[in-house]
Enzyme design. Structure first.
Site, short mmCIF file in Angstrom:
data_model
loop_
_atom_site.label_atom_id
_atom_site.label_comp_id
_atom_site.label_asym_id
_atom_site.label_seq_id
_atom_site.Cartn_x
_atom_site.Cartn_y
_atom_site.Cartn_z
N CYS A 83 -2.75 -0.68 17.25
CA CYS A 83 -2.28 -2.01 16.81
C CYS A 83 -1.51 -2.75 17.91
O CYS A 83 -1.33 -3.96 17.83
CB CYS A 83 -1.40 -1.87 15.57
SG CYS A 83 -2.21 -0.91 14.30
N ASN B 76 -4.49 -5.39 7.56
CA ASN B 76 -4.17 -4.86 8.89
C ASN B 76 -5.47 -4.73 9.70
O ASN B 76 -6.35 -3.96 9.34
CB ASN B 76 -3.50 -3.48 8.71
CG ASN B 76 -3.13 -2.81 10.02
OD1 ASN B 76 -3.51 -3.27 11.10
ND2 ASN B 76 -2.40 -1.71 9.92
N HIS C 282 2.79 -7.72 14.38
CA HIS C 282 1.62 -7.03 13.85
C HIS C 282 1.68 -7.08 12.32
O HIS C 282 2.75 -7.00 11.73
CB HIS C 282 1.62 -5.57 14.33
CG HIS C 282 0.51 -4.80 13.73
ND1 HIS C 282 -0.80 -5.25 13.73
CD2 HIS C 282 0.49 -3.62 13.05
CE1 HIS C 282 -1.56 -4.39 13.11
NE2 HIS C 282 -0.81 -3.39 12.69
N1 COA Z 1 -2.89 1.71 -5.49
C1 COA Z 1 -2.04 2.23 -6.38
N2 COA Z 1 -1.21 3.24 -6.11
C2 COA Z 1 -1.21 3.71 -4.85
C3 COA Z 1 -2.06 3.21 -3.87
C4 COA Z 1 -2.92 2.17 -4.23
N3 COA Z 1 -3.77 1.59 -3.36
N4 COA Z 1 -1.85 3.87 -2.71
C5 COA Z 1 -0.90 4.77 -2.96
N5 COA Z 1 -0.52 4.69 -4.26
C6 COA Z 1 0.48 5.47 -4.95
C7 COA Z 1 0.72 6.81 -4.34
O1 COA Z 1 -0.25 7.73 -4.80
C8 COA Z 1 2.09 7.13 -4.80
O2 COA Z 1 2.01 7.64 -6.12
P1 COA Z 1 2.92 8.86 -6.59
O3 COA Z 1 4.34 8.40 -6.41
O4 COA Z 1 2.49 9.07 -7.99
O5 COA Z 1 2.58 9.97 -5.65
C9 COA Z 1 2.79 5.78 -4.89
O6 COA Z 1 1.73 4.80 -4.88
C10 COA Z 1 3.71 5.50 -3.74
O7 COA Z 1 3.08 5.85 -2.55
P2 COA Z 1 3.78 5.66 -1.17
O8 COA Z 1 2.87 6.16 -0.09
O9 COA Z 1 5.17 6.17 -1.21
O10 COA Z 1 3.85 4.05 -1.12
P3 COA Z 1 4.58 3.14 -0.09
O11 COA Z 1 5.51 2.25 -0.79
O12 COA Z 1 5.07 3.89 1.11
O13 COA Z 1 3.36 2.23 0.42
C11 COA Z 1 1.94 2.02 2.32
C12 COA Z 1 2.27 2.82 1.08
C13 COA Z 1 0.82 2.72 3.03
C14 COA Z 1 1.52 0.64 1.88
C15 COA Z 1 3.20 1.93 3.22
O14 COA Z 1 3.77 3.21 3.35
C16 COA Z 1 2.91 1.39 4.59
O15 COA Z 1 2.54 0.24 4.75
N6 COA Z 1 3.14 2.20 5.63
C17 COA Z 1 2.98 1.81 7.02
C18 COA Z 1 1.58 1.60 7.34
C19 COA Z 1 1.42 1.31 8.77
O16 COA Z 1 2.29 0.81 9.42
N7 COA Z 1 0.25 1.66 9.24
C20 COA Z 1 -0.22 1.59 10.51
C21 COA Z 1 0.59 1.15 11.58
S1 COA Z 1 -0.26 -0.12 12.28
#
Ligand code: COA
Length: 326
Positions: free
Chosen positions: A113, A282, A252
């Site tokens: 990224c 993204n 980003h």
């Molecule tokens: N729809 C519904 N529920 C979802 C889901 C979706 N698409 N994806 C994950 N969940 C659920 C998970 O299973 C989890 O459920 P559980 O608590 O029963 O286990 C719950 O949502 C929370 O998951 P979590 O991973 O803690 O969510 P989060 O708030 O951290 O959001 C991301 C997830 C990926 C959106 C977030 O962590 C993120 O953006 N991270 C950085 C990504 C990033 O920077 N990536 C690349 C760098 S360029």
């Protein structure tokens, strides 16, 4: 002295749009979850026949047109991508061929990224050292092709697109300072496990879906905010500026909550932060490239403005670049 400056910007989004409602039909998710947890509403998806170089081409042509340069004027082409057409030849070589850029040295940069910012800074080095005059820098990705469409934790996040910038030499300093960095110890947090020399393609890797993006989102989230804030502050410090001088932050676009947290820590109100994550998701290296192009098209950037590009991604890698628009 000769200084690098941007003289043309372009972008291209493949026409097919995938909405959160479409995703609700594919995996167990909801528009409400995706919107509140990420800020994303829609993303563009390349067709089967659209490779990364194919979507890079219209973005590059638009940037060249706006720069009023011909491809024959290019001394180099740098494509930032982690979704290349092939392992080799490089995506930049395909683009060089399509554009008929006869004298352009061409290569890809894989810095996830942060790739577009890395490529801009490397191009700056080539121009300011006198090695090149005109360089095409592209951030282009077809992440949809590496996405596991059965994994709701990743498939809702990514999109495809391409952004391009033409750099040329000028007399006024424009790229004031940058901060690039990496920490390979966190490589496992965002990885395409198979298909390389570490884990070559086999029936087993295909069966186990090891050719798709694997991500530890939670851990990345925490690192992303701190790293993006530190990179922006470091680049500003090197430019003898602070965040009060920023006209526009072009971050980003991984998650709206990451962007908001970064903006808060840099004490920037929301109108000074460019956002297009809601439309595109993204797009890795293409995110900052397209965001910069759109901010320019929307006339949010004018001569004399301080614009800060800021990105973070798998590797880990990060980069911030302070530009005074000339
Ligand atoms: N729809 C519904 N529920 C979802 C889901 C979706 N698409 N994806 C994950 N969940 C659920 C998970 O299973 C989890 O459920 P559980 O608590 O029963 O286990 C719950 O949502 C929370 O998951 P979590 O991973 O803690 O969510 P989060 O708030 O951290 O959001 C991301 C997830 C990926 C959106 C977030 O962590 C993120 O953006 N991270 C950085 C990504 C990033 O920077 N990536 C690349 C760098 S360029």
């Amino acid at each position: 002295m000769r200084y690098a400056r941007i003289i043309g910007l372009g972008k291209y989004l493949p026409p097919k749009v995938l909405t959160n409602q479409d995703l609700e039909k594919i995996v167990d998710t909801s528009d409400e979850w995706i919107t509140t947890r990420t800020g994303i509403k829609t993303r563009h998806i390349a067709q089967d026949k659209e490779s990364t170089s194919a979507i890079a081409l219209p973005a590059a042509r638009l940037a060249l047109k706006r720069a009023q340069l011909s491809a024959k004027d290019l001394d180099a082409i740098i494509v930032a991508t982690i979704t290349p057409d092939n392992q080799f030849p490089s995506t930049a070589c395909y683009l060089q061929h399509y554009l008929k850029a006869e004298k352009a040295a061409s290569l890809d940069i894989a810095a996830a990224c942060a790739g577009f910012i890395y490529a801009l800074v490397y191009a700056q080095g080539l121009i300011e050292s006198g090695i090149a005059n005109n360089i095409l820098v592209v951030g282009a990705e077809t992440l949809s092709k590496l996405t596991d469409w059965e994994d709701r934790s990743t498939c809702v996040l990514f999109g495809d697109g391409a952004g391009a910038a033409v750099l040329s030499s000028g007399r006024k300093k424009s790229f004031l300072a940058s901060s690039l960095g990496a920490d390979g110890s966190y490589g496992e947090l965002l990885i395409l496990p198979a298909g390389g020399s570490r884990l070559p393609t086999s029936k087993k890797t295909v069966k186990e879906k090891m050719h798709f993006i694997k991500m530890k989102g939670n851990e990345l989230f925490r690192l992303a905010v701190r790293i993006m804030v530190d990179a922006a502050k470091d680049a500003l410090k090197k430019a003898n500026l602070d965040s009060t001088k920023i006209k526009l932050l072009v971050p980003h676009q991984a998650n709206i909550r990451i962007i908001n947290a970064v903006a808060t820590r840099l004490k920037l109100p929301s109108h000074m932060v460019y956002l297009n994550i809601q439309r595109y998701g993204n797009m890795s290296s293409a995110s900052t490239a397209i965001a910069l192009c759109e901010a320019y098209e929307e006339e949010l950037i004018k001569k004399g403005d301080i614009v800060v590009l800021d990105a973070f991604g798998g590797g880990l890698v990060w980069g911030a670049l302070v530009i005074e628009w000339v």
